[in-house]
Design a protein around this motif. Structure first.
Motif, PDB file in Angstrom:
ATOM      1  N   ASN A 103       0.781  -1.250   0.000  1.00 56.82           N
ATOM      2  CA  ASN A 103       0.000   0.000   0.000  1.00 56.82           C
ATOM      3  C   ASN A 103       0.805   1.288   0.000  1.00 56.82           C
ATOM      4  O   ASN A 103       0.216   2.358  -0.110  1.00 56.82           O
ATOM      5  CB  ASN A 103      -0.915   0.035   1.220  1.00 56.82           C
ATOM      6  N   SER A 104       2.095   1.195   0.206  1.00 62.23           N
ATOM      7  CA  SER A 104       2.876   2.430   0.351  1.00 62.23           C
ATOM      8  C   SER A 104       4.329   2.186  -0.034  1.00 62.23           C
ATOM      9  O   SER A 104       4.748   1.036  -0.225  1.00 62.23           O
ATOM     10  CB  SER A 104       2.814   2.919   1.808  1.00 62.23           C
ATOM     11  N   GLY A 105       5.075   3.288  -0.095  1.00 57.06           N
ATOM     12  CA  GLY A 105       6.479   3.191  -0.453  1.00 57.06           C
ATOM     13  C   GLY A 105       7.309   2.481   0.601  1.00 57.06           C
ATOM     14  O   GLY A 105       8.161   1.651   0.279  1.00 57.06           O
ATOM     15  N   ALA A 106       7.052   2.810   1.851  1.00 52.39           N
ATOM     16  CA  ALA A 106       7.811   2.163   2.928  1.00 52.39           C
ATOM     17  C   ALA A 106       7.571   0.656   2.914  1.00 52.39           C
ATOM     18  O   ALA A 106       8.515  -0.135   3.033  1.00 52.39           O
ATOM     19  CB  ALA A 106       7.414   2.753   4.279  1.00 52.39           C
ATOM     20  N   GLU A 107       6.319   0.270   2.737  1.00 54.36           N
ATOM     21  CA  GLU A 107       6.008  -1.168   2.698  1.00 54.36           C
ATOM     22  C   GLU A 107       6.655  -1.861   1.504  1.00 54.36           C
ATOM     23  O   GLU A 107       7.042  -3.028   1.593  1.00 54.36           O
ATOM     24  CB  GLU A 107       4.503  -1.365   2.569  1.00 54.36           C
ATOM     25  N   SER A 134      19.979   9.209   1.441  1.00 58.39           N
ATOM     26  CA  SER A 134      18.851   8.544   0.781  1.00 58.39           C
ATOM     27  C   SER A 134      17.573   8.712   1.591  1.00 58.39           C
ATOM     28  O   SER A 134      17.607   9.218   2.722  1.00 58.39           O
ATOM     29  CB  SER A 134      19.159   7.051   0.634  1.00 58.39           C
ATOM     30  N   PHE A 135      16.458   8.295   1.022  1.00 54.02           N
ATOM     31  CA  PHE A 135      15.205   8.196   1.783  1.00 54.02           C
ATOM     32  C   PHE A 135      14.444   6.961   1.326  1.00 54.02           C
ATOM     33  O   PHE A 135      14.188   6.795   0.138  1.00 54.02           O
ATOM     34  CB  PHE A 135      14.317   9.437   1.603  1.00 54.02           C
ATOM     35  N   HIS A 136      14.085   6.103   2.282  1.00 53.21           N
ATOM     36  CA  HIS A 136      13.390   4.864   1.918  1.00 53.21           C
ATOM     37  C   HIS A 136      12.116   4.620   2.714  1.00 53.21           C
ATOM     38  O   HIS A 136      11.452   3.611   2.492  1.00 53.21           O
ATOM     39  CB  HIS A 136      14.343   3.670   2.042  1.00 53.21           C
ATOM     40  N   GLY A 137      11.753   5.518   3.644  1.00 52.98           N
ATOM     41  CA  GLY A 137      10.483   5.342   4.351  1.00 52.98           C
ATOM     42  C   GLY A 137      10.621   5.519   5.848  1.00 52.98           C
ATOM     43  O   GLY A 137      11.702   5.819   6.359  1.00 52.98           O
ATOM     44  N   VAL A 186      19.571   1.508  -3.899  1.00 50.75           N
ATOM     45  CA  VAL A 186      19.884   2.849  -4.413  1.00 50.75           C
ATOM     46  C   VAL A 186      18.674   3.491  -5.094  1.00 50.75           C
ATOM     47  O   VAL A 186      17.841   2.803  -5.678  1.00 50.75           O
ATOM     48  CB  VAL A 186      21.096   2.768  -5.386  1.00 50.75           C
ATOM     49  N   GLU A 187      18.576   4.826  -4.978  1.00 52.75           N
ATOM     50  CA  GLU A 187      17.616   5.596  -5.771  1.00 52.75           C
ATOM     51  C   GLU A 187      18.358   6.093  -7.015  1.00 52.75           C
ATOM     52  O   GLU A 187      19.426   6.703  -6.890  1.00 52.75           O
ATOM     53  CB  GLU A 187      17.151   6.842  -4.998  1.00 52.75           C
ATOM     54  N   ALA A 188      17.783   5.894  -8.197  1.00 48.63           N
ATOM     55  CA  ALA A 188      18.422   6.371  -9.431  1.00 48.63           C
ATOM     56  C   ALA A 188      18.463   7.905  -9.444  1.00 48.63           C
ATOM     57  O   ALA A 188      19.338   8.500 -10.078  1.00 48.63           O
ATOM     58  CB  ALA A 188      17.703   5.842 -10.660  1.00 48.63           C
ATOM     59  N   CYS A 219      16.514  -1.217  -6.358  1.00 57.24           N
ATOM     60  CA  CYS A 219      16.277   0.203  -6.632  1.00 57.24           C
ATOM     61  C   CYS A 219      14.995   0.661  -5.949  1.00 57.24           C
ATOM     62  O   CYS A 219      14.008  -0.074  -5.907  1.00 57.24           O
ATOM     63  CB  CYS A 219      16.165   0.470  -8.133  1.00 57.24           C
ATOM     64  N   ASP A 220      15.036   1.872  -5.418  1.00 53.88           N
ATOM     65  CA  ASP A 220      13.844   2.511  -4.852  1.00 53.88           C
ATOM     66  C   ASP A 220      13.322   3.498  -5.894  1.00 53.88           C
ATOM     67  O   ASP A 220      13.900   4.562  -6.101  1.00 53.88           O
ATOM     68  CB  ASP A 220      14.212   3.228  -3.549  1.00 53.88           C
ATOM     69  N   GLU A 221      12.228   3.104  -6.561  1.00 53.71           N
ATOM     70  CA  GLU A 221      11.623   3.936  -7.616  1.00 53.71           C
ATOM     71  C   GLU A 221      10.331   4.582  -7.121  1.00 53.71           C
ATOM     72  O   GLU A 221       9.490   4.988  -7.927  1.00 53.71           O
ATOM     73  CB  GLU A 221      11.344   3.063  -8.851  1.00 53.71           C
ATOM     74  N   VAL A 222      10.173   4.672  -5.802  1.00 53.64           N
ATOM     75  CA  VAL A 222       8.918   5.174  -5.238  1.00 53.64           C
ATOM     76  C   VAL A 222       8.621   6.591  -5.726  1.00 53.64           C
ATOM     77  O   VAL A 222       7.487   6.909  -6.080  1.00 53.64           O
ATOM     78  CB  VAL A 222       8.945   5.104  -3.693  1.00 53.64           C
ATOM     79  N   GLN A 223       9.657   7.436  -5.777  1.00 53.24           N
ATOM     80  CA  GLN A 223       9.442   8.820  -6.214  1.00 53.24           C
ATOM     81  C   GLN A 223       9.827   9.032  -7.680  1.00 53.24           C
ATOM     82  O   GLN A 223       9.149   9.757  -8.413  1.00 53.24           O
ATOM     83  CB  GLN A 223      10.249   9.774  -5.321  1.00 53.24           C
ATOM     84  N   CYS A 224      10.916   8.409  -8.129  1.00 53.39           N
ATOM     85  CA  CYS A 224      11.428   8.697  -9.478  1.00 53.39           C
ATOM     86  C   CYS A 224      10.833   7.790 -10.541  1.00 53.39           C
ATOM     87  O   CYS A 224      11.054   8.009 -11.735  1.00 53.39           O
ATOM     88  CB  CYS A 224      12.963   8.636  -9.486  1.00 53.39           C
ATOM     89  N   ALA A 248       5.475   3.081  -5.643  1.00 48.63           N
ATOM     90  CA  ALA A 248       4.289   3.434  -4.848  1.00 48.63           C
ATOM     91  C   ALA A 248       3.719   4.738  -5.383  1.00 48.63           C
ATOM     92  O   ALA A 248       2.857   4.721  -6.259  1.00 48.63           O
ATOM     93  CB  ALA A 248       4.593   3.524  -3.358  1.00 48.63           C
ATOM     94  N   LYS A 249       4.240   5.853  -4.891  1.00 45.44           N
ATOM     95  CA  LYS A 249       3.660   7.179  -5.142  1.00 45.44           C
ATOM     96  C   LYS A 249       2.806   7.309  -6.418  1.00 45.44           C
ATOM     97  O   LYS A 249       1.598   7.443  -6.337  1.00 45.44           O
ATOM     98  CB  LYS A 249       4.758   8.234  -5.115  1.00 45.44           C
ATOM     99  N   GLY A 250       3.422   7.315  -7.594  1.00 48.12           N
ATOM    100  CA  GLY A 250       2.663   7.599  -8.816  1.00 48.12           C
ATOM    101  C   GLY A 250       1.866   6.426  -9.360  1.00 48.12           C
ATOM    102  O   GLY A 250       1.132   6.570 -10.329  1.00 48.12           O
TER     103      GLY A 250
HETATM  104  C1  LIG Z   1       8.043   8.784  -0.406  1.00 49.40           C
HETATM  105  C2  LIG Z   1       9.164   7.832  -0.513  1.00 49.40           C
HETATM  106  C3  LIG Z   1       9.190   6.640   0.230  1.00 49.40           C
HETATM  107  C4  LIG Z   1       8.149   6.331   1.277  1.00 49.40           C
HETATM  108  O1  LIG Z   1       6.876   6.173   0.733  1.00 49.40           O
HETATM  109  P1  LIG Z   1       5.590   6.173   1.722  1.00 49.40           P
HETATM  110  O2  LIG Z   1       4.456   5.867   0.794  1.00 49.40           O
HETATM  111  O3  LIG Z   1       5.517   7.520   2.336  1.00 49.40           O
HETATM  112  O4  LIG Z   1       5.818   5.109   2.716  1.00 49.40           O
HETATM  113  C5  LIG Z   1      10.229   5.761   0.020  1.00 49.40           C
HETATM  114  N1  LIG Z   1      11.194   6.029  -0.866  1.00 49.40           N
HETATM  115  C6  LIG Z   1      11.214   7.156  -1.604  1.00 49.40           C
HETATM  116  C7  LIG Z   1      12.316   7.388  -2.589  1.00 49.40           C
HETATM  117  C8  LIG Z   1      10.209   8.109  -1.438  1.00 49.40           C
HETATM  118  O5  LIG Z   1      10.241   9.240  -2.137  1.00 49.40           O
END
Ligand SMILES: *Cc1c(COP(=O)(O)O)cnc(C)c1O
Length: 405
Positions: A103-107, A134-137, A186-188, A219-224, A248-250
């Motif tokens: 349901n989310s990026g962290a998950e 970095s940011f992963h949740g 890694v985030e690209a 890779c963490d593609e949650v935002q990019c 997740a996000k988009g």
């Molecule tokens: C927003 C974000 C997350 C976390 O997503 P949530 O849906 O808030 O849990 C993880 N990684 C990246 C790169 C983000 O931008």
């Protein structure tokens, strides 16, 4: 009392103070949002890269309306057609393996970290190397994977098995690898970190290291991800493929959904009982995601993001010449950052006052993430507002040549 004041008061009494909100937003359409007092804004934040095809896109509205009246949720004890179709689509657009939905990026990041640990378990490997800045949740494990002490502070002890290398420095990554290491994450393009793209060389270096040392590349593609940078997934521009990545996000354009997508090698690591999510991949969430992907394809938004991104970036770059406090413009497609030599918050506040929403990040960076179908006229309007806000905050333009040009 205005409606805005009423709502703010309820928040201050009943909602935990985890955020510092400003506006009360009530309606959105495309790249525009309206506040409770009827003022209209250009939304160049788009829910932090959530509303990639804009607010209230008719195709997503219809898909959600049709599906919610038919079947909302069934439990993953049963099959549902939309999840099957979405998994097929994501796999075909990327690594050719299998998906897990949450349901989310962290998950989603939690799911790929657990997948990596499960894969390495019999060899006694569990360590994940992630990048500084970095940011992963915000779950405990993803906060531990996040290479920023401010995210972890106050929640110690953090889960074990995480270490942090310098971003864009392959020797630093190499030096962190030990006999417990299982994966490199890694985030690209680092988003929260200030819109910092990984170099192709760095992405290729990580892939090579992973192949040599039998590690997984995550890779963490949650935002990019999700067409934001002009590719479906930001890692694709480097020409390398990770073993698994998170989304997740988009993905659902505002309807919550997260996912991981693997290659064939990792497709069957998870077996029944090893991981789960009650709401992961419901017929409703997957309908929203399928409709979102359909719009990205039909409206050719990969090309649109690249083209509009180039236009916007060129406009932002002109401010480097014009204003002495604007230092650099970074990013690809419609994931752009403008770095100042001072805190970005006053500028972002002035822009909001003038009708443009964006985000201050990593202290000195203004982050822009407009919808991918933003119109050229809206980009021009945004550039005018940024120009006015820069003039207001940082004084008149210093470079007269650039002004007259
Ligand atoms: C927003 C974000 C997350 C976390 O997503 P949530 O849906 O808030 O849990 C993880 N990684 C990246 C790169 C983000 O931008």
């Amino acid at each position: 009392m205005s409606k805005t004041e009423d709502i703010k008061e309820l928040y201050s009494k009943y909602v935990m103070k985890t955020y510092a909100q400003s506006l009360v937003l009530v309606k959105g359409k495309g790249a525009k949002v309206w506040d409770a007092d009827g003022k209209v804004y250009l939304d160049f934040l788009a829910g932090i890269s959530v509303l990639n095809i804009g607010h209230s896109h008719p195709a997503v509205v219809k898909a959600i309306q049709d599906q919610v009246a038919k079947l909302t949720h069934v439990s993953n004890l049963y099959y549902n057609e939309n999840q099957a179709k979405l998994a097929e689509k994501l796999s075909q657009l990327s690594l050719g393996g299998k998906c897990f939905f949450c349901n989310s990026g962290a998950e989603a990041n939690e799911a790929q970290i657990k997948l990596a640990r499960l894969w390495g378990h019999d060899k006694g490997k569990y360590g994940v190397i992630s990048m500084k800045n970095s940011f992963h949740g915000r779950t405990l494990a993803t906060a531990a994977a996040t290479g920023q002490t401010k995210i972890q502070k106050g929640f110690e002890p953090m889960p074990e098995g995480f270490s942090y290398a310098e971003y864009n420095d392959i020797e630093s990554v190499k030096s962190m690898i030990d006999d417990k290491t299982v994966a490199i994450l890694v985030e690209a393009i680092q988003g929260e970190g200030g819109i910092i793209p990984a170099t192709d060389e760095f992405m290729v270096g990580i892939r090579t290291l992973c192949d040599e040392k039998e590690l997984l590349m995550l890779c963490d593609e949650v935002q990019c991800g999700m067409a934001r940078t002009g590719d479906w997934f930001a890692f694709q521009s480097s020409g390398v493929e990770p073993d698994v990545f998170s989304l997740a996000k988009g993905l659902g354009n505002g309807y919550p959904i997260g996912a991981i997508v693997s290659n064939q090698k990792l497709a069957d690591v998870y077996q029944p009982g090893k991981h789960a999510s009650t709401f992961g991949g419901t017929p409703l969430a997957c309908a929203a995601a399928l409709a979102t992907i359909g719009v990205i394809e039909e409206e050719e938004l990969l090309d649109a993001a690249t083209r509009a991104g180039d236009l916007f970036k060129e406009g932002l770059e002109a401010f480097i010449e014009k204003y002495e406090h604007v230092k650099e413009v970074r990013g690809r497609g419609l994931m752009l950052g403008m770095e100042l030599d001072q805190p970005a918050k006053p500028l972002v506040d002035a822009m909001a006052e003038m009708g443009l929403l964006a985000l201050a990040t990593a202290d000195k960076v203004v982050r822009f993430l407009p919808p991918l179908n933003v119109k050229d006229g809206e980009i021009e309007e945004a550039l005018d507002i940024i120009d006015d806000a820069l003039a207001e905050i940082h004084g008149v333009a210093v470079n007269q040549e650039a002004v007259s040009a």
